[in-house]
Enzyme design. Structure first.
Site, PDB file in Angstrom:
ATOM      1  N   ASP A  40      -4.995   0.380  -9.620  1.00 17.66           N
ATOM      2  CA  ASP A  40      -4.210   0.581  -8.405  1.00 17.66           C
ATOM      3  C   ASP A  40      -2.891   1.274  -8.777  1.00 17.66           C
ATOM      4  O   ASP A  40      -2.897   2.241  -9.519  1.00 17.66           O
ATOM      5  CB  ASP A  40      -3.995  -0.751  -7.685  1.00 17.66           C
ATOM      6  CG  ASP A  40      -3.546  -0.581  -6.248  1.00 17.66           C
ATOM      7  OD1 ASP A  40      -4.404  -0.444  -5.367  1.00 17.66           O
ATOM      8  OD2 ASP A  40      -2.322  -0.582  -6.000  1.00 17.66           O
ATOM      9  N   TYR A  87       5.605   4.592   0.451  1.00 15.60           N
ATOM     10  CA  TYR A  87       6.489   5.625   0.987  1.00 15.60           C
ATOM     11  C   TYR A  87       7.111   6.441  -0.141  1.00 15.60           C
ATOM     12  O   TYR A  87       7.121   7.681  -0.099  1.00 15.60           O
ATOM     13  CB  TYR A  87       7.583   4.985   1.832  1.00 15.60           C
ATOM     14  CG  TYR A  87       8.558   5.973   2.426  1.00 15.60           C
ATOM     15  CD1 TYR A  87       8.305   6.580   3.653  1.00 15.60           C
ATOM     16  CD2 TYR A  87       9.728   6.321   1.750  1.00 15.60           C
ATOM     17  CE1 TYR A  87       9.190   7.496   4.193  1.00 15.60           C
ATOM     18  CE2 TYR A  87      10.617   7.238   2.272  1.00 15.60           C
ATOM     19  CZ  TYR A  87      10.341   7.823   3.499  1.00 15.60           C
ATOM     20  OH  TYR A  87      11.213   8.735   4.019  1.00 15.60           O
ATOM     21  N   HIS A 124     -12.285  -3.578  -6.855  1.00  7.39           N
ATOM     22  CA  HIS A 124     -10.927  -3.085  -7.071  1.00  7.39           C
ATOM     23  C   HIS A 124     -10.097  -3.972  -7.988  1.00  7.39           C
ATOM     24  O   HIS A 124      -9.262  -3.483  -8.730  1.00  7.39           O
ATOM     25  CB  HIS A 124     -10.239  -2.959  -5.708  1.00  7.39           C
ATOM     26  CG  HIS A 124      -8.893  -2.322  -5.767  1.00  7.39           C
ATOM     27  ND1 HIS A 124      -8.696  -1.022  -6.170  1.00  7.39           N
ATOM     28  CD2 HIS A 124      -7.660  -2.821  -5.481  1.00  7.39           C
ATOM     29  CE1 HIS A 124      -7.407  -0.740  -6.115  1.00  7.39           C
ATOM     30  NE2 HIS A 124      -6.749  -1.803  -5.713  1.00  7.39           N
TER      31      HIS A 124
END
Length: 397
Positions: free
Chosen positions: A178, A306, A363
């Site tokens: 990740d 972001y 994952h």
């Protein structure tokens, strides 16, 4: 200087959590919705009730403290001042153990190292052993987060590298999935050769679009499975990414104020992103409680998206060439990973010396299938492996 750390959430914070859970107002649900619309109402009702009345955070807090030696240390980050960083650190008793930096992602935390920690540090004839450092990324878990703009891949990499140097490891290897994959790859490009001697990831996502000469007929079943998952992700599974990479503050209010909102937001990912992993309710609640009781609050973790999106946009605008990795690279493919690039498509960007494919796992490989992930690291860094002895004087035996 490092300070020993034990998680110790005040009783007042636990009481506040229970008060908020008591006042929960749940939505209705479409008949027969299942997972089509997101986390099922019955699941969230059950978990919220358990969190409020049956779940014992102090019991699980003690288990985390007992199982994982934890510390904090001040680390100065360029442009962001000094941040107090939380990390797990356990040395092996093996002579010449290999220093390994483990980096988690979202919606994970330092808890992802929990199962692999005793396996990696174990001393057993014929297999390498590791000194393991697993930091809580700044803004996650019990690490202090920044209040300034622009904390993206390079800054996370700087924190991790400076932590390893502070612990006396001038040379080391890394593992991550990740965000941890992006961070450890960034470390390999910035600090490679001299410091990061090799890196391994269970989320090899160097590119999301196939090259012009891609030959799909030569892909393995696992690679085809991952490409199917990638297609699903971009059409059905990345709504959270769009939200967090554009207006993280907006979702941050819900994540910080509503425990059930946080529960549903993360629980969905834990189930959908894994390979039929048999989650226990208290296991889920411990995972999510770390977010609820975190030092900076859950909103801080949403901002990672972001900042990385802004970083990528700036690189594209400046037409900065995609960085290549020179140090030895190891890749592990799991069929239910969200995204991954087939080996043949990324050889121009990575110095791939090891890759393997598994028939199960998703994952959160370190948590779902710890033995498989650790087995890959042992093969990569053990005697006869392609990255054996990459750290000077450290062969892990």
């Amino acid at each position: 200087m490092a300070s020993q750390f034990n998680i110790s959430v005040p009783n007042s914070e636990i009481s506040l959590l229970k008060q908020k859970l008591e006042l929960t107002r749940l939505p209705d649900e479409i008949e027969g919705a299942g997972w089509d619309y997101g986390a099922p109402l019955a699941d969230i009702k059950r978990l919220a009730a358990r969190w409020k009345d049956g779940y014992d955070w102090k019991k699980h807090e003690k288990q985390l403290n007992d199982e994982m030696p934890q510390f904090t240390r001040d680390i100065e980050v360029e442009g962001h001042g000094v941040l107090n960083i939380h990390y797990v650190y356990k040395k092996s008793e093996a002579k010449g153990a290999i220093p390994l930096l483990f980096a988690h992602g979202w919606p994970g935390s330092f808890i992802e190292v929990r199962k692999i920690l005793p396996l990696l540090t174990a001393v057993k004839e014929g297999q390498p052993s590791f000194d393991v450092v697993a930091l809580s990324l700044p803004g996650y878990g019990f690490s202090e987060g920044t209040k300034k703009k622009g904390f993206a891949a390079k800054e996370y990499a700087e924190v991790a590298h400076k932590l390893m140097l502070a612990l006396g490891y001038n040379e080391y290897v890394t593992q991550g999935g990740d965000w941890g994959a992006l961070i450890t790859r960034t470390m390999a490009t910035i600090y490679g050769q001299n410091h990061v001697k090799a890196w391994h990831t269970n989320m090899p996502i160097t590119r999301t679009e196939p090259p012009a000469d891609a030959d799909f007929t030569k892909l393995s079943d696992v690679e085809k499975s991952v490409l199917d998952r990638t297609k699903w992700y971009f059409t059905k599974g990345n709504g959270y990414y769009v939200e967090q990479s554009t207006v993280p503050q907006t979702i941050g209010y819900s994540l910080s104020d509503s425990p059930v909102g946080l529960l549903a937001w993360i629980y969905e990912k834990l189930v959908v992103w894994t390979d039929a992993y048999a989650w226990e309710d208290d296991e889920i609640l411990t995972w999510i409680s770390i977010y609820w009781f975190s030092r900076s609050g859950p909103a801080a973790t949403a901002r990672t998206y972001y900042e990385v999106a802004q970083m990528r946009a700036a690189l594209e605008k400046s037409k900065t060439p995609f960085p290549k990795v020179a140090v030895p690279t190891g890749l592990s493919y799991f069929p239910k990973e969200l995204m991954a690039t087939p080996v043949a498509w990324i050889t121009e960007f990575e110095n791939i010396v090891f890759h393997t494919q598994h028939d199960k796992g998703g994952h959160f490989a370190a948590h779902e299938v710890p033995e498989l992930l650790v087995g890959d690291l042992r093969k990569m860094f053990g005697k006869g492996g392609p990255a054996y002895g990459v750290v000077s004087g450290k062969d892990g035996y």
